[in-house]
Design a protein around this motif. Structure first.
Motif, mmCIF file in Angstrom:
data_model
loop_
_atom_site.group_PDB
_atom_site.id
_atom_site.type_symbol
_atom_site.label_atom_id
_atom_site.label_comp_id
_atom_site.label_asym_id
_atom_site.label_seq_id
_atom_site.Cartn_x
_atom_site.Cartn_y
_atom_site.Cartn_z
ATOM 1 N N ILE A 190 1.234 -1.230 -0.314
ATOM 2 C CA ILE A 190 0.310 0.058 -0.070
ATOM 3 C C ILE A 190 0.966 0.767 0.503
ATOM 4 O O ILE A 190 0.871 1.979 -0.965
ATOM 5 C CB ILE A 190 -0.958 0.143 0.761
ATOM 6 N N GLY A 191 2.134 0.850 0.800
ATOM 7 C CA GLY A 191 2.964 2.365 1.029
ATOM 8 C C GLY A 191 2.865 3.363 2.128
ATOM 9 O O GLY A 191 1.583 2.821 2.476
ATOM 10 N N ILE A 204 2.276 1.519 -3.511
ATOM 11 C CA ILE A 204 1.269 2.201 -4.564
ATOM 12 C C ILE A 204 1.516 3.877 -3.950
ATOM 13 O O ILE A 204 0.654 4.628 -5.457
ATOM 14 C CB ILE A 204 -0.144 1.348 -4.658
ATOM 15 N N GLU A 205 1.541 4.209 -3.190
ATOM 16 C CA GLU A 205 1.508 5.379 -2.907
ATOM 17 C C GLU A 205 2.519 6.477 -3.141
ATOM 18 O O GLU A 205 2.030 7.668 -4.069
ATOM 19 C CB GLU A 205 1.311 5.858 -0.825
ATOM 20 N N ALA A 305 8.989 -9.886 -1.789
ATOM 21 C CA ALA A 305 8.265 -10.794 -2.817
ATOM 22 C C ALA A 305 8.609 -10.035 -4.100
ATOM 23 O O ALA A 305 8.195 -10.833 -4.874
ATOM 24 C CB ALA A 305 6.719 -10.171 -2.074
ATOM 25 N N ILE A 306 8.766 -8.585 -4.030
ATOM 26 C CA ILE A 306 9.293 -7.580 -5.658
ATOM 27 C C ILE A 306 10.758 -7.729 -5.713
ATOM 28 O O ILE A 306 11.451 -7.885 -6.828
ATOM 29 C CB ILE A 306 8.150 -6.958 -5.946
ATOM 30 N N LEU A 409 5.605 -0.753 -9.089
ATOM 31 C CA LEU A 409 5.555 -0.611 -7.828
ATOM 32 C C LEU A 409 7.451 -0.355 -7.598
ATOM 33 O O LEU A 409 8.242 -1.247 -7.692
ATOM 34 C CB LEU A 409 5.812 -1.940 -6.597
ATOM 35 N N VAL A 410 7.611 0.859 -7.524
ATOM 36 C CA VAL A 410 9.246 1.246 -7.027
ATOM 37 C C VAL A 410 9.827 -0.309 -6.278
ATOM 38 O O VAL A 410 9.569 -0.203 -4.817
ATOM 39 C CB VAL A 410 9.254 2.512 -5.917
ATOM 40 N N GLY A 411 10.579 -0.388 -6.570
ATOM 41 C CA GLY A 411 11.586 -1.960 -5.848
ATOM 42 C C GLY A 411 11.945 -2.512 -6.525
ATOM 43 O O GLY A 411 12.537 -4.120 -5.551
#
Length: 724
Positions: A190-191, A204-205, A305-306, A409-411
């Motif tokens: 979510i962020g 996501i933020e 996870a990512i 998503l960043v990262g």
């Protein structure tokens, strides 16, 4: 004759003209004086009274779950200040009169600070000398921290503070604070925001910050009749709401299942990841990232996870066999000699997990995957691709295991699977003969869990690979502004028959292989276990205690896949089992999710040999009769009365084929009753009503009692009841 008397009227007109001329000259002189001698003073006043182009922040959009539940929203928070140069401070007596009430009220609202400390703080601000020589701070903090609206309202209602702003000097700064109603649930996905800056920094933020933030407005502020008036130049545009694919219930289920396993003494995990993906759409319904902090608690600190790329271990073997089957170099009848569990391969020993027990010897290709034979998989790949490793790696890229998913998503870190390269002399560079066999069993590669589950999701989806989707749409005021439909990355990762064959093998891994603990009694599960050694911070595998990366990747129900899932656990030392640890978490997640879809008919559960009449415990016959009557079950006679009226009828029950026979028993008040066969509630009530203390051991019916039936009761004695 004219009535106009020139001699009387003209002097009057002349006088008026002179007076007006004098006034006009005076106005011009005053204007000239202001424009010259007083220019600097009035320019400073004008600059102080006007506020041009003040930015007005919009309301940041919400982040919602797939069913519309709030996962992140903005609420106002306040910081409070005093302007000690306001009108009320021209008369110190008013402030002095209200100061005690103000300080006591502040202490009640903020008990961390005493009334005397508040007094010192406020008096310090009132006596502070400004740079221009004036006394009294213009923007003095009453309380250093932010507060919610309710607390702000309490402070605003205190004496003196409840006066108009420009009289009391009490004023506030408003901030848009970000709050997650489900606290840490899916927090890294979510962020979050930097509180004071209203600036997103992950999740996501951050990825959808421009949509959530909206557009600032512009307003002019002018002081008119001692009050500031806002002149809106441009209305702020509030941010849009992001509807994610996250299912709150699945997220909560996955998080609890993973944390319970990480906390168990045999695991004591360092890190854990769980991802649940919808097969047909690629929607990420749950994504859990847990890491153990210095206090021993599990928190979401990094979206592993990512971003956590590591050697995936045996879950990669599925990709190796899928390439070989799709290329047609082997089929399901292919036999592999694994020997006694140790095979010398290009100067190194390849071992199966059961090599100490003698190995698997000659096994079929499907069986090699069922028992996760390192020798079986590596021999197949080495023998058929050893002279042309490029073909094998190209096959990995073809089936999508090395696909850059371009997750928004960043990262996110895409997989690293190196391609063999030859130099001008035709020799492979940075590529040894052992690279291919070890790559085939999950080493020599770097893959994040999101890529692995996407690959297994494609197998469940009959070969169609879907891009993982985290956001479904952007909405505002009930209208959809933007949609993000499911996206196909690869229409076919392999031939249809190859996919069908692999689906069958993965089912057998769970039903008759090492993945049994991930299975279920109510639906079919397919998947693959993985247990890999993890390199330490120096890149080695044998310095001190061994660390393991345990995983299980699969999908359910196998005959009509709805969801795919991967569970990964990082731990130190033995025991270490992908199936026995990650597989168990997978089992709990799949059971919990599928429980929402089970719609069983009670008639389907009826068996002609089953007992329809329930087993009724001894005890309060009125209560038992009431329950039986509600179930439509006959008793031997019509019992009357209300349940728990304080005057129960005690007795015994006997279950027959068609009814329940209840026989009342007289209970003396001074002798020990027979409570065997009763439930704990009735037995405790009966004994304690006779002055005894009761201690329970076990659950179920009372099987024995420490004080014999018929023995005289001594109030205060303890009776131990054993239940079973």
């Amino acid at each position: 004759m004219s009535k106009f008397d020139r001699e009387k009227v003209m002097p009057r007109y002349f006088l008026i003209a002179v007076v007006l001329s004098v006034i006009g000259v005076a106005v011009l002189v005053k204007a000239l004086y202001i424009m010259t001698a007083k220019k600097e003073y009035w320019t400073e006043v004008a600059d102080r009274l006007k506020r041009d182009s003040i930015s007005v922040k919009p309301t940041r959009g919400n982040i919602l779950s797939c069913d519309g539940q709030l996962m992140a929203t903005s609420i106002p928070e306040y910081k409070i200040f005093m302007d000690f140069q306001a009108a009320a401070f021209n008369n110190d007596s008013l402030w002095n009169e209200k100061l005690d009430s103000v300080c006591n009220g502040l202490h009640e609202i903020f008990p961390q600070r005493s009334a005397e400390e508040f007094r010192k703080t406020l008096e310090e601000g009132r006596k502070k000398v400004q740079k221009n020589g004036t006394v009294g701070a213009r923007h003095w903090a009453i309380w250093p921290h932010r507060m919610n609206y309710d607390t702000y309202t309490e402070v605003k209602n205190l004496p003196f503070f409840n006066m108009p702003k420009y009289k009391s000097g009490f004023h506030e700064e408003i901030y848009n604070a970000r709050r997650r109603p489900f606290t840490s649930l899916a927090m890294r996905t979510i962020g979050g925001l930097y509180g004071a800056k209203d600036s997103a920094y992950y999740g996501i933020e951050l990825s959808y910050d421009s949509i959530l933030r909206g557009t600032n407005g512009l307003v002019n502020r002018r002081k008119v009749l001692n009050k500031y008036r806002n002149i809106m130049l441009q209305q702020p545009i509030d941010g849009g709401d992001i509807v994610t694919t996250i299912d709150v219930n699945m997220q909560d289920l996955a998080e609890h299942a993973l944390i319970d396993m990480l906390k168990s003494p045999q695991v004591n995990g360092e890190m854990g990841v769980a991802i649940v993906m919808e097969v047909k759409t690629g929607d990420v319904k749950a994504i859990v990232n847990m890491i153990k902090n210095d206090q021993g608690n599990y928190i979401e600190a990094v979206n592993s996870a990512i971003s956590y790329r590591c050697e995936p271990g045996s879950v990669f073997k599925t990709a190796s066999f899928l390439v070989a089957l799709d290329d047609g170099v082997v089929d399901t009848t292919y036999r592999i000699e694994t020997g006694s569990g140790v095979y010398h391969m290009h100067g190194r020993d390849m071992k199966d997990h059961n090599w100490r027990n003698g190995g698997y010897h000659n096994i079929s290709l499907p069986r090699a995957l069922e028992v996760s034979s390192n020798i079986g998989v590596s021999r197949v790949i080495d023998e058929h691709y050893g002279t042309n490793p490029e073909r094998y790696v190209e096959g990995l890229y073809r089936i999508g295991i090395a696909e850059d998913l371009k997750i928004p998503l960043v990262g996110y870190l895409p997989p690293v699977i190196r391609m063999p390269r030859k130099n001008k002399r035709g020799q492979y560079e940075n590529w040894s003969k052992t690279a291919l066999p070890w790559m085939s069993i999950g080493y020599e590669t770097q893959i994040a869990p999101i890529n692995t589950v996407t690959f297994y999701n494609a197998i469940a989806n009959n070969g169609r690979m879907m891009r993982p989707r985290f956001v479904k749409k952007v909405v505002k005021d009930g209208q959809t502004l933007m949609e993000f439909p499911p996206e196909v990355i690869k229409e076919h990762i392999a031939k249809p028959q190859t996919i069908k064959t692999m689906q069958t093998i993965l089912e057998h891994v769970v039903s008759q292989g090492l993945g049994k603990k991930a299975g279920s009694h109510t639906f079919k599960v397919a998947g693959k276990t993985g247990t890999a050694q993890v390199a330490d911070q120096h890149g080695g595998y044998h310095s001190g205690t061994t660390r393991y990366w345990l995983s299980f990747a699969g999908y359910f129900p196998a005959d009509n896949p709805k969801y795919s899932c991967i569970v990964c656990i990082k731990k130190t030392g033995l025991p270490a089992s992908g199936g026995g640890m990650s597989g168990v978490v997978f089992h709990h997640i799949s059971e919990g999710i599928m429980a929402r879809y089970l719609r069983l008919n009670v008639q389907d559960a009826h068996d002609s040999t089953s007992i329809v009449i329930p087993d009724v415990k001894n005890g309060d016959l009125i209560a038992a009769n009431y329950v039986l009557r509600q179930l439509g079950i006959k008793t031997n006679s019509g019992w009357n009365g209300e349940v728990a009226t304080g005057n129960p009828i005690w007795g015994n029950t006997v279950r027959n084929k068609e009814n329940v026979v209840m026989t009342p028993t007289k209970m003396a008040t001074n002798t020990m009753p027979d409570v065997t066969g009763m439930g704990a509630r009735d037995a405790v009530y009966l004994l304690e009503s006779r002055g005894l203390k009761v201690k329970l051991n076990g659950r179920g019916k009372v099987r024995s009692q420490s004080l014999s039936f018929g023995k005289e009761i001594v109030p205060g004695n303890t009776c131990i009841l054993t239940l079973n």
